[in-house]
Each structure stands twice: as structure tokens, then as C-alpha cells.
Write a protein that holds these residues in place. Structure first.
Motif, PDB file in Angstrom:
ATOM      1  N   LEU A 166       0.825  -1.203   0.000  1.00 57.79           N
ATOM      2  CA  LEU A 166       0.000   0.000   0.000  1.00 57.79           C
ATOM      3  C   LEU A 166       0.858   1.251   0.000  1.00 57.79           C
ATOM      4  CD1 LEU A 166      -1.874  -2.142   1.875  1.00 57.79           C
ATOM      5  CD2 LEU A 166      -3.312  -0.106   1.921  1.00 57.79           C
ATOM      6  N   SER A 167       0.392   2.256  -0.719  1.00 55.54           N
ATOM      7  CA  SER A 167       0.978   3.590  -0.667  1.00 55.54           C
ATOM      8  C   SER A 167      -0.153   4.570  -0.395  1.00 55.54           C
ATOM      9  CB  SER A 167       1.668   3.944  -1.986  1.00 55.54           C
ATOM     10  OG  SER A 167       2.773   3.088  -2.220  1.00 55.54           O
ATOM     11  N   ILE A 168       0.083   5.491   0.523  1.00 57.93           N
ATOM     12  CA  ILE A 168      -0.959   6.427   0.942  1.00 57.93           C
ATOM     13  C   ILE A 168      -0.428   7.852   0.839  1.00 57.93           C
ATOM     14  CG2 ILE A 168      -2.477   7.151   2.829  1.00 57.93           C
ATOM     15  CD1 ILE A 168      -2.207   4.291   3.943  1.00 57.93           C
ATOM     16  N   LEU A 169      -1.208   8.714   0.202  1.00 52.43           N
ATOM     17  CA  LEU A 169      -0.880  10.137   0.112  1.00 52.43           C
ATOM     18  C   LEU A 169      -2.057  10.928   0.665  1.00 52.43           C
ATOM     19  CD1 LEU A 169       1.040  12.373  -0.857  1.00 52.43           C
ATOM     20  CD2 LEU A 169      -0.123  12.290  -3.070  1.00 52.43           C
ATOM     21  N   PRO A 170      -1.929  11.509   1.857  1.00 48.03           N
ATOM     22  CA  PRO A 170      -3.052  12.221   2.485  1.00 48.03           C
ATOM     23  C   PRO A 170      -3.469  13.468   1.703  1.00 48.03           C
ATOM     24  CG  PRO A 170      -1.357  11.671   4.098  1.00 48.03           C
ATOM     25  CD  PRO A 170      -0.760  11.427   2.740  1.00 48.03           C
ATOM     26  N   LYS A 171      -4.753  13.802   1.815  1.00 46.63           N
ATOM     27  CA  LYS A 171      -5.263  15.058   1.276  1.00 46.63           C
ATOM     28  C   LYS A 171      -5.290  16.131   2.351  1.00 46.63           C
ATOM     29  CE  LYS A 171      -8.154  12.969  -2.322  1.00 46.63           C
ATOM     30  NZ  LYS A 171      -9.531  12.850  -2.906  1.00 46.63           N
ATOM     31  N   ILE A 172      -5.288  15.701   3.605  1.00 40.67           N
ATOM     32  CA  ILE A 172      -5.297  16.611   4.734  1.00 40.67           C
ATOM     33  C   ILE A 172      -4.549  15.947   5.877  1.00 40.67           C
ATOM     34  CG2 ILE A 172      -7.545  15.756   5.529  1.00 40.67           C
ATOM     35  CD1 ILE A 172      -8.120  18.578   6.549  1.00 40.67           C
ATOM     36  N   LEU A 173      -3.729  16.712   6.599  1.00 39.71           N
ATOM     37  CA  LEU A 173      -2.875  16.164   7.653  1.00 39.71           C
ATOM     38  C   LEU A 173      -3.390  16.558   9.036  1.00 39.71           C
ATOM     39  CD1 LEU A 173       0.655  16.855   6.143  1.00 39.71           C
ATOM     40  CD2 LEU A 173      -0.484  14.643   6.329  1.00 39.71           C
ATOM     41  N   LEU A 174      -3.531  15.579   9.892  1.00 42.33           N
ATOM     42  CA  LEU A 174      -3.953  15.827  11.261  1.00 42.33           C
ATOM     43  C   LEU A 174      -2.945  16.704  11.996  1.00 42.33           C
ATOM     44  CD1 LEU A 174      -5.837  15.236  13.665  1.00 42.33           C
ATOM     45  CD2 LEU A 174      -4.611  13.083  14.011  1.00 42.33           C
ATOM     46  N   SER A 175      -1.669  16.527  11.679  1.00 43.45           N
ATOM     47  CA  SER A 175      -0.609  17.270  12.368  1.00 43.45           C
ATOM     48  C   SER A 175      -0.631  18.769  12.068  1.00 43.45           C
ATOM     49  CB  SER A 175       0.762  16.701  11.982  1.00 43.45           C
ATOM     50  OG  SER A 175       0.974  16.779  10.588  1.00 43.45           O
ATOM     51  N   ASP A 176      -1.371  19.196  11.059  1.00 47.08           N
ATOM     52  CA  ASP A 176      -1.448  20.618  10.718  1.00 47.08           C
ATOM     53  C   ASP A 176      -2.413  21.384  11.615  1.00 47.08           C
ATOM     54  OD1 ASP A 176       0.377  20.332   8.685  1.00 47.08           O
ATOM     55  OD2 ASP A 176      -1.109  20.207   7.082  1.00 47.08           O
ATOM     56  N   PHE A 177      -3.087  20.674  12.517  1.00 43.85           N
ATOM     57  CA  PHE A 177      -4.106  21.313  13.349  1.00 43.85           C
ATOM     58  C   PHE A 177      -3.759  21.175  14.829  1.00 43.85           C
ATOM     59  CE2 PHE A 177      -5.906  20.062   9.354  1.00 43.85           C
ATOM     60  CZ  PHE A 177      -6.667  21.153   8.966  1.00 43.85           C
ATOM     61  N   SER A 178      -4.168  22.146  15.601  1.00 39.88           N
ATOM     62  CA  SER A 178      -3.833  22.169  17.032  1.00 39.88           C
ATOM     63  C   SER A 178      -4.697  21.227  17.847  1.00 39.88           C
ATOM     64  CB  SER A 178      -3.977  23.593  17.581  1.00 39.88           C
ATOM     65  OG  SER A 178      -5.311  24.081  17.397  1.00 39.88           O
ATOM     66  N   SER A 179      -5.820  20.777  17.279  1.00 44.29           N
ATOM     67  CA  SER A 179      -6.693  19.841  17.987  1.00 44.29           C
ATOM     68  C   SER A 179      -7.388  18.917  16.991  1.00 44.29           C
ATOM     69  CB  SER A 179      -7.745  20.589  18.813  1.00 44.29           C
ATOM     70  OG  SER A 179      -8.693  21.218  17.970  1.00 44.29           O
ATOM     71  N   PHE A 180      -7.863  17.794  17.482  1.00 45.94           N
ATOM     72  CA  PHE A 180      -8.592  16.872  16.628  1.00 45.94           C
ATOM     73  C   PHE A 180      -9.884  17.505  16.139  1.00 45.94           C
ATOM     74  CE2 PHE A 180     -11.727  13.453  16.036  1.00 45.94           C
ATOM     75  CZ  PHE A 180     -11.073  12.705  15.063  1.00 45.94           C
ATOM     76  N   GLU A 181     -10.505  18.327  16.976  1.00 44.43           N
ATOM     77  CA  GLU A 181     -11.760  18.985  16.607  1.00 44.43           C
ATOM     78  C   GLU A 181     -11.556  19.950  15.441  1.00 44.43           C
ATOM     79  OE1 GLU A 181     -12.086  16.969  20.209  1.00 44.43           O
ATOM     80  OE2 GLU A 181     -10.632  18.561  19.711  1.00 44.43           O
ATOM     81  N   GLU A 182     -10.439  20.677  15.446  1.00 42.70           N
ATOM     82  CA  GLU A 182     -10.145  21.581  14.337  1.00 42.70           C
ATOM     83  C   GLU A 182      -9.890  20.797  13.052  1.00 42.70           C
ATOM     84  OE1 GLU A 182      -7.038  24.327  15.129  1.00 42.70           O
ATOM     85  OE2 GLU A 182      -8.001  25.191  16.911  1.00 42.70           O
ATOM     86  N   PHE A 183      -9.157  19.698  13.186  1.00 38.50           N
ATOM     87  CA  PHE A 183      -8.918  18.827  12.034  1.00 38.50           C
ATOM     88  C   PHE A 183     -10.232  18.325  11.459  1.00 38.50           C
ATOM     89  CE2 PHE A 183      -9.062  14.234  11.149  1.00 38.50           C
ATOM     90  CZ  PHE A 183      -8.438  14.203   9.914  1.00 38.50           C
ATOM     91  N   LEU A 184     -11.125  17.863  12.323  1.00 40.27           N
ATOM     92  CA  LEU A 184     -12.381  17.288  11.875  1.00 40.27           C
ATOM     93  C   LEU A 184     -13.241  18.321  11.148  1.00 40.27           C
ATOM     94  CD1 LEU A 184     -13.594  14.498  12.053  1.00 40.27           C
ATOM     95  CD2 LEU A 184     -14.819  15.185  14.109  1.00 40.27           C
ATOM     96  N   GLU A 185     -13.246  19.541  11.653  1.00 38.94           N
ATOM     97  CA  GLU A 185     -14.029  20.596  11.016  1.00 38.94           C
ATOM     98  C   GLU A 185     -13.554  20.865   9.591  1.00 38.94           C
ATOM     99  OE1 GLU A 185     -15.217  25.337  11.724  1.00 38.94           O
ATOM    100  OE2 GLU A 185     -14.019  24.247  13.212  1.00 38.94           O
ATOM    101  N   GLU A 186     -12.251  20.868   9.393  1.00 37.38           N
ATOM    102  CA  GLU A 186     -11.697  21.103   8.057  1.00 37.38           C
ATOM    103  C   GLU A 186     -11.857  19.872   7.176  1.00 37.38           C
ATOM    104  OE1 GLU A 186     -10.029  23.296   5.003  1.00 37.38           O
ATOM    105  OE2 GLU A 186     -10.698  23.961   6.990  1.00 37.38           O
ATOM    106  N   ALA A 187     -11.639  18.674   7.755  1.00 35.18           N
ATOM    107  CA  ALA A 187     -11.704  17.435   6.981  1.00 35.18           C
ATOM    108  C   ALA A 187     -13.095  17.204   6.414  1.00 35.18           C
ATOM    109  CB  ALA A 187     -11.281  16.257   7.851  1.00 35.18           C
ATOM    110  N   ARG A 188     -14.111  17.629   7.138  1.00 36.02           N
ATOM    111  CA  ARG A 188     -15.484  17.395   6.681  1.00 36.02           C
ATOM    112  C   ARG A 188     -15.824  18.169   5.409  1.00 36.02           C
ATOM    113  NH1 ARG A 188     -19.880  16.015  11.296  1.00 36.02           N
ATOM    114  NH2 ARG A 188     -18.841  14.122  12.046  1.00 36.02           N
ATOM    115  N   LYS A 189     -14.971  19.107   5.046  1.00 35.04           N
ATOM    116  CA  LYS A 189     -15.174  19.818   3.788  1.00 35.04           C
ATOM    117  C   LYS A 189     -14.908  18.912   2.589  1.00 35.04           C
ATOM    118  CE  LYS A 189     -13.986  24.330   5.798  1.00 35.04           C
ATOM    119  NZ  LYS A 189     -13.034  25.473   5.773  1.00 35.04           N
ATOM    120  N   LEU A 190     -14.261  17.761   2.826  1.00 32.08           N
ATOM    121  CA  LEU A 190     -14.015  16.809   1.744  1.00 32.08           C
ATOM    122  C   LEU A 190     -15.286  16.098   1.311  1.00 32.08           C
ATOM    123  CD1 LEU A 190     -10.658  15.237   3.006  1.00 32.08           C
ATOM    124  CD2 LEU A 190     -10.953  16.854   1.125  1.00 32.08           C
ATOM    125  N   GLY A 191     -16.334  16.196   2.122  1.00 30.30           N
ATOM    126  CA  GLY A 191     -17.617  15.646   1.709  1.00 30.30           C
ATOM    127  C   GLY A 191     -18.108  14.508   2.579  1.00 30.30           C
TER     128      GLY A 191
END
Length: 364
Positions: A166-191
Motif C-alpha cells: 500500500l501507498s498512501i498520500l493524504p489530502k489533509i494532515l492531522l498534524s497541521d491542526f492544534s486539535s482533533f476537533e479543528e482537524f475534523l471541522e476542516e476534513a469534513r469539507k471533503l464531503g
């Protein structure tokens, strides 16, 4: 930090609870303790394939595990950060590679660009066969990360020895956000996941496979022909390939998938896929024609249900639903699905509404 406590005897009482917990623990960085592991199984406790997932996470991150031993009924897991280059995993038995991936795929999708291989069983009982996983499960995950799944070698029971890369290339990185909640809010824009209605049946595809020692008996071709014969009146193009590969054990199987358009469209949408799947493994003494027939009948049953999601896929999509929201409709709500929902909500809070009568699962 508070340690989440899970009861492994919940619902179907199998390894699904642990696999889903490991995935969400790595994502949320919340530790957990699970008791009564696989209590409802004839041989309870941890088995090699469960330990392989725990070992992969511990060796490839700063995570810690207590109780990670064969037969253990309890495990405590403290998630950490991913390290550099990932080390490959060898389950060491015919333990299912696709079940292993349920523990590690989701958190890796949002961690970093990575590649790794897993050795074990690709086509074994009580798990999603590799072809079905690649063609009918991963298309939904690829909405959120680029995933390349390469089946290098098939592994049948009892020796396993199959290899997947397997090879994986993320579209959004959890490490770019200060909290999981902030990550989730942005990630949900993917649909969101939308599988409550389906459009037109566009095509039926599939793959019939067998170990090389069965090629003289044309097992793969016979499985494919039997399935295609039953599906010829489906009203669409049917294409089922046949293949053989060297393997350490004799085996065979067939996976078939129905591709649907979105409502209001006449074409299959790779970005919003609707796929119903069925698969059957060969068995000693079972004619190849019977294997193909059973696979086709299972798929015909899913087609006649009117649902946009088959029952087994519904189980697999609960983690995505928990993260991104949406709705699915399946012919039935399985105990596996309920277990996945319970674990997801233990980590994320109340997220789901289930209408068992209508087969509908909604995520907030």
C-alpha cells in the motif's frame, strides 16, 4: 488523560471492537483499555492477526501496549506519534490482511505520505477478500486520501503467505491542526458519505481467481462462467476476469461488484461511488460452478434489495461516517455495524442514529 474502557463482548463479541478502537485511538490520541476480548468466540482472546496490528502500531509510532500476548483477554493501548519510514508487517499466519488494515488504514490516511507491505491471508474465511477490498471498499476511502493498493501475491488458508503493498498520500494532515476537533471541522469539507439512494445499474464486474495448481482444472474460468451465466439478465454489461497465481496453499474465490450511477445520472461516478459487492471462497469438495453460482446469487439478492449499500460494506463505512457524516441504507443492520458504532461513539461522542426497520444509519 482519561482511559476509555471498552467491553470486547459487546454485540458480535469478536475482534472488530479492538480493530476499530485501535484506529480511533491513533486518530484521536485517546488511550483505551479493552476487556473480554473476543469473548463470544470459540477461542477467545487475542490471536496473531490482532497482535500483528498492535505490533505494527507500536513499532511504527511511539505508542505503548500492555497485555499484547496470544490469548490475552485484556489490552491497554496508549497511542503515540508516527515515526519515520514504516516497517512492514508479517502476520505470520493466514490471518486476514484486510482485517489488519482496518486497524491502521484510517489513521495513516491523515498522518503522512507512506508505503508499506503486509504479509498474510488475502482470501480467507470471515474477512473481506483482497479483490473485494480493493474494488468495492477502498473506492469510498479514496475520497479522503490517495490510496494505491497492490496485490502482489495471493495467500489462501492455511499457510497464507499473501502479500499486499500500500501507498498512501493524504489530502489533509492531522498534524497541521492544534486539535482533533479543528482537524475534523476542516476534513469534513471533503464531503459526506451518501449511500441512501442509487441510480441506474451501469455494469457488473468481477474477478475469479485460483492458485496456480488449479489452472489445469480451469477452476477460475469455471467460477467466472457460472457467475456470468446467472448475471446475464441483470440488464447491463457483465465482465468477470480469471487469473491464477503461485501461492503457498491451494485455494480459489470470486468477487463480483455492481456499479451504480448516482440518482439522476446514467454514469458511474468514481468520486461518489455506489458499489454493491458479493464474494465466495472455494472449498475442498465444492465444485467451481457452485462457487460462482453462490457469488452471483448473493449479488442478485443485494440488487433486489433496492439499497445503495450492501450489508458488509455498511460495516466497513462506519468509521468514515463517524468522521465525515452522511447516511447509508443497507438491507440489514449487522452486529458488526452496531459494534463499530459503539466504539466510534466511545471516542467521538454521540454521532449516530440507526433505523433498523428501514436499514438506515445516519451520522451527524
Amino acid at each position: 488523560m482519561e482511559v476509555i474502557t471498552l467491553d470486547g463482548s459487546l454485540g458480535e463479541g469478536g475482534g472488530q471492537i479492538l480493530r476499530t478502537a485501535l484506529s480511533f485511538s491513533m486518530l484521536t490520541k485517546k488511550p483505551f483499555r479493552i476487556v473480554n476480548i473476543r469473548k463470544n468466540r470459540t477461542e477467545p482472546g487475542l490471536k496473531a492477526q490482532h497482535l500483528a496490528a498492535v505490533d505494527f502500531l507500536v513499532k511504527n509510532s511511539s505508542s505503548k501496549a500492555i497485555g499484547a500476548e496470544i490469548g490475552s483477554s485484556e489490552l491497554s493501548f496508549f497511542p503515540g506519534e508516527w515515526k519515520g519510514i514504516l516497517r512492514n508487517s508479517d502476520i505470520g499466519t493466514a490471518g486476514s490482511i484486510t482485517l489488519f488494515l482496518q486497524s491502521v488504514l484510517l489513521p495513516l490516511m491523515f498522518s503522512k505520505k507512506c508505503s508499506f507491505s503486509v504479509t498474510g491471508g488475502t482470501d480467507v474465511a470471515w474477512s473481506v477478500p483482497a479483490s473485494t477490498f480493493s474494488e468495492a471498499v477502498l473506492p469510498f476511502f479514496r475520497k479522503y486520501a490517495k490510496i494505491d493498493f497492490r496485490l502482489i501475491k495471493r495467500g489462501y488458508y492455511p499457510k497464507g503467505g499473501g502479500v499486499v503493498e500500500l501507498s498512501i498520500l493524504p489530502k489533509i494532515l492531522l498534524s497541521d491542526f492544534s486539535s482533533f476537533e479543528e482537524f475534523l471541522e476542516e476534513a469534513r469539507k471533503l464531503g459526506r458519505i451518501k449511500l441512501s439512494e442509487r441510480g441506474l445499474l451501469v455494469a457488473i464486474r468481477g474477478e475469479s481467481h485460483a492458485s496456480a495448481d488449479l489452472q489445469g482444472k480451469k477452476v477460475a474460468e469455471r467460477q467466472a462462467s457460472a457467475a456470468a451465466l446467472e448475471l446475464k439478465d441483470a440488464g447491463c454489461h457483465v465482465e468477470i476476469s480469471s487469473s491464477y497465481s503461485p501461492s503457498e496453499s491451494t485455494g480459489s474465490g470470486i468477487s463480483v461488484y455492481a456499479l451504480y450511477s448516482q440518482p439522476g445520472s446514467s454514469e458511474f461516478d468514481v468520486n461518489q461511488p455506489i458499489i454493491l459487492a458479493s464474494d465466495v471462497l472455494g472449498e475442498r469438495g465444492k465444485p467451481a460452478e457452485r462457487v460462482g453460482f453462490q457469488a452471483s446469487q448473493k449479488l442478485i439478492s443485494e440488487l433486489s434489495s433496492g439499497c445503495a449499500c450492501d450489508s458488509l460494506l455498511a460495516d466497513q463505512l462506519i468509521p468514515l461516517l463517524a468522521l465525515f457524516g452522511g447516511e447509508i441504507r443497507a438491507e440489514r443492520i449487522s452486529e458488526h455495524l452496531k459494534s463499530n458504532v459503539a466504539v466510534a461513539e466511545a471516542f467521538l461522542g454521540k454521532h449516530f442514529e440507526i433505523d433498523e426497520k428501514e436499514g438506515i444509519v445516519r451520522a451527524l
